[in-house]
Design a protein around this motif. Structure first.
Motif, short mmCIF file in Angstrom:
data_model
loop_
_atom_site.label_atom_id
_atom_site.label_comp_id
_atom_site.label_asym_id
_atom_site.label_seq_id
_atom_site.Cartn_x
_atom_site.Cartn_y
_atom_site.Cartn_z
N UNK A 142 48.28 44.90 37.96
CA UNK A 142 49.13 44.80 36.77
C UNK A 142 49.17 46.09 35.95
N UNK A 143 48.29 47.04 36.25
CA UNK A 143 48.36 48.31 35.54
C UNK A 143 48.93 49.38 36.48
N UNK A 144 49.22 50.54 35.95
CA UNK A 144 49.88 51.57 36.74
C UNK A 144 48.96 52.63 37.32
N UNK A 145 47.66 52.40 37.31
CA UNK A 145 46.72 53.41 37.81
C UNK A 145 46.70 53.43 39.33
N UNK A 165 41.69 39.84 34.66
CA UNK A 165 40.76 40.09 35.75
C UNK A 165 40.84 41.56 36.17
N UNK A 166 39.73 42.08 36.67
CA UNK A 166 39.70 43.44 37.20
C UNK A 166 39.18 43.41 38.62
N UNK A 167 39.72 44.33 39.44
CA UNK A 167 39.30 44.47 40.82
C UNK A 167 38.58 45.80 40.94
N UNK A 168 37.45 45.79 41.62
CA UNK A 168 36.68 47.02 41.79
C UNK A 168 35.81 46.95 43.02
N UNK A 169 35.05 48.01 43.20
CA UNK A 169 34.14 48.13 44.34
C UNK A 169 32.78 48.56 43.81
N UNK A 198 43.33 46.45 36.82
CA UNK A 198 43.64 45.10 36.36
C UNK A 198 44.51 44.41 37.40
N UNK A 199 44.20 43.14 37.66
CA UNK A 199 44.94 42.35 38.65
C UNK A 199 45.20 40.96 38.10
N UNK A 200 46.19 40.29 38.70
CA UNK A 200 46.43 38.87 38.41
C UNK A 200 46.65 38.15 39.72
N UNK A 201 46.29 36.90 39.74
CA UNK A 201 46.39 36.11 40.98
C UNK A 201 47.79 35.57 41.13
N UNK A 202 48.36 35.77 42.32
CA UNK A 202 49.67 35.22 42.63
C UNK A 202 49.56 33.92 43.38
#
Length: 159
Positions: A119-122, A142-146, A154-158
């Protein structure tokens, strides 16, 4: 006329009380000995009456790595329509495929069937078969990382 004088006197007394507390706080802060400084602050706190005591909130967190979670709860994680997903704050998933939408946002499909969208542009590099985490963030996002990187997206669930 009398109300004006009473109001002015009340404002003057209130301003003096605030200035007095500020001066006393400054005096306590300037004390170099830790025990004497603490005693000064404690004495000042006893003189100030508060309406309600402030109590710290207890925050409970849980992660998938810390305790086993049923597949049903993991499937509901990030799904805003289901309320049971509050039991966990972080899940680890393996990437099955990665695509981009017309605007360049990542669309990530995981091996368990979940689909998440950036959801963000990075810019963020991901690979198929890489294990990543999705973690709850502020305000229901929510955030996605390693684990091996210090950045997240930032992410959202589809699905």
């Amino acid at each position: 006329m009398r109300k004006l004088w009473i109001t002015a006197a009340a404002m003057l007394i209130s301003a003096n009380a605030t200035a007095g507390i500020t001066q006393e706080l400054s005096a306590c802060a300037s004390i170099t000995d830790e025990l004497n400084r603490l005693t000064c602050f404690d004495a000042l706190a006893q003189t100030v009456k508060t309406q309600a005591p402030i109590t710290p909130a207890v925050v409970a967190t849980a992660t998938v790595a810390a305790k086993p979670v049923s597949a049903n709860v993991e499937e509901e994680f990030g799904n805003l329509r289901k309320a049971k997903a509050d039991a966990i704050d972080k899940i680890y998933l393996e990437i099955a495929s990665i695509t981009k939408d017309p605007y360049g946002a990542l669309k990530i499909t995981f091996t368990n069937g979940q689909i998440w969208k950036q959801t963000d542009g990075r810019r963020y590099k991901l690979k198929v078969d890489q294990t990543v985490f999705i973690e709850k963030a502020a305000l229901g996002s929510f955030v996605l990382g390693s684990d091996d990187r210090n950045t997240t997206i930032r992410v959202k669930r589809l699905k």
